[in-house]
Design a protein around this motif. Sequence first.
Motif, PDB file in Angstrom:
ATOM      1  N   ASP A 185       0.824  -1.211   0.000  1.00  0.00           N
ATOM      2  CA  ASP A 185       0.000   0.000   0.000  1.00  0.00           C
ATOM      3  C   ASP A 185       0.859   1.262   0.000  1.00  0.00           C
ATOM      4  O   ASP A 185       0.523   2.255  -0.638  1.00  0.00           O
ATOM      5  N   THR A 186       1.959   1.218   0.715  1.00  0.00           N
ATOM      6  CA  THR A 186       2.848   2.381   0.781  1.00  0.00           C
ATOM      7  C   THR A 186       3.593   2.578  -0.532  1.00  0.00           C
ATOM      8  O   THR A 186       3.763   3.699  -0.997  1.00  0.00           O
ATOM      9  N   ALA A 187       4.042   1.493  -1.143  1.00  0.00           N
ATOM     10  CA  ALA A 187       4.842   1.596  -2.364  1.00  0.00           C
ATOM     11  C   ALA A 187       4.047   2.160  -3.524  1.00  0.00           C
ATOM     12  O   ALA A 187       4.604   2.858  -4.373  1.00  0.00           O
ATOM     13  N   PHE A 188       2.758   1.922  -3.571  1.00  0.00           N
ATOM     14  CA  PHE A 188       1.955   2.384  -4.699  1.00  0.00           C
ATOM     15  C   PHE A 188       1.075   3.573  -4.335  1.00  0.00           C
ATOM     16  O   PHE A 188       0.136   3.892  -5.054  1.00  0.00           O
ATOM     17  N   SER A 189       1.368   4.249  -3.245  1.00  0.00           N
ATOM     18  CA  SER A 189       0.563   5.387  -2.808  1.00  0.00           C
ATOM     19  C   SER A 189       1.322   6.696  -3.062  1.00  0.00           C
ATOM     20  O   SER A 189       2.396   6.903  -2.484  1.00  0.00           O
ATOM     21  N   PRO A 190       0.790   7.591  -3.899  1.00  0.00           N
ATOM     22  CA  PRO A 190       1.461   8.879  -4.119  1.00  0.00           C
ATOM     23  C   PRO A 190       1.521   9.736  -2.849  1.00  0.00           C
ATOM     24  O   PRO A 190       2.482  10.476  -2.645  1.00  0.00           O
ATOM     25  N   THR A 191       0.531   9.622  -2.003  1.00  0.00           N
ATOM     26  CA  THR A 191       0.532  10.381  -0.755  1.00  0.00           C
ATOM     27  C   THR A 191       1.682   9.941   0.152  1.00  0.00           C
ATOM     28  O   THR A 191       2.347  10.771   0.773  1.00  0.00           O
ATOM     29  N   ALA A 192       1.919   8.634   0.201  1.00  0.00           N
ATOM     30  CA  ALA A 192       3.024   8.130   1.026  1.00  0.00           C
ATOM     31  C   ALA A 192       4.364   8.626   0.488  1.00  0.00           C
ATOM     32  O   ALA A 192       5.241   9.038   1.259  1.00  0.00           O
TER      33      ALA A 192
END
Length: 152
Positions: free
Chosen positions: A54-61
């Motif tokens: 979820d973190t790797a594919f999240s622009p917000t992260a």
Amino acid sequence: MIAETVCSAVSVAGLGIAAVTAYRKRFLAAARLAAYSLVPLGLVMTGAVQWVVDTAFSPTAWAGFGVLAAAWLLFMVTRAVERRSGGTRKERRAAARAERREAVAPDASAPSLGPAGRTAPVAQPKPKAQSGGSGGSDDFSDIEAILKKHGI
């Protein structure tokens, strides 16, 4: 979902290799392989793999990581500038005030020997004429003069 499947497959393959190693009577190595192969399965079961995905594919992260990197960079730059300039403004002002208060007298650079340390000036030894000899005493005359000058 794909990450969980891959991690499970890696764990099963590792356990299979550990079983073959145990069959060859290398039990210590087999136990070590089994431990390593159970790590991906444990990560899947705890939800750590899902969080990483979820973190790797999240622009917000990724934007959050960028903000953290910018903050760290600003912190390091300000520390470097502070060290180079000699401290904070408050520290520089305190040092300047202390320097003005502790002004040094003009005669302070001369050594103060006190009454016991003051002696009559030592006369410099006269240079001896060089003779054809070894001149061993001439070599040490300078050293003797320096030692006498310092009271040794």
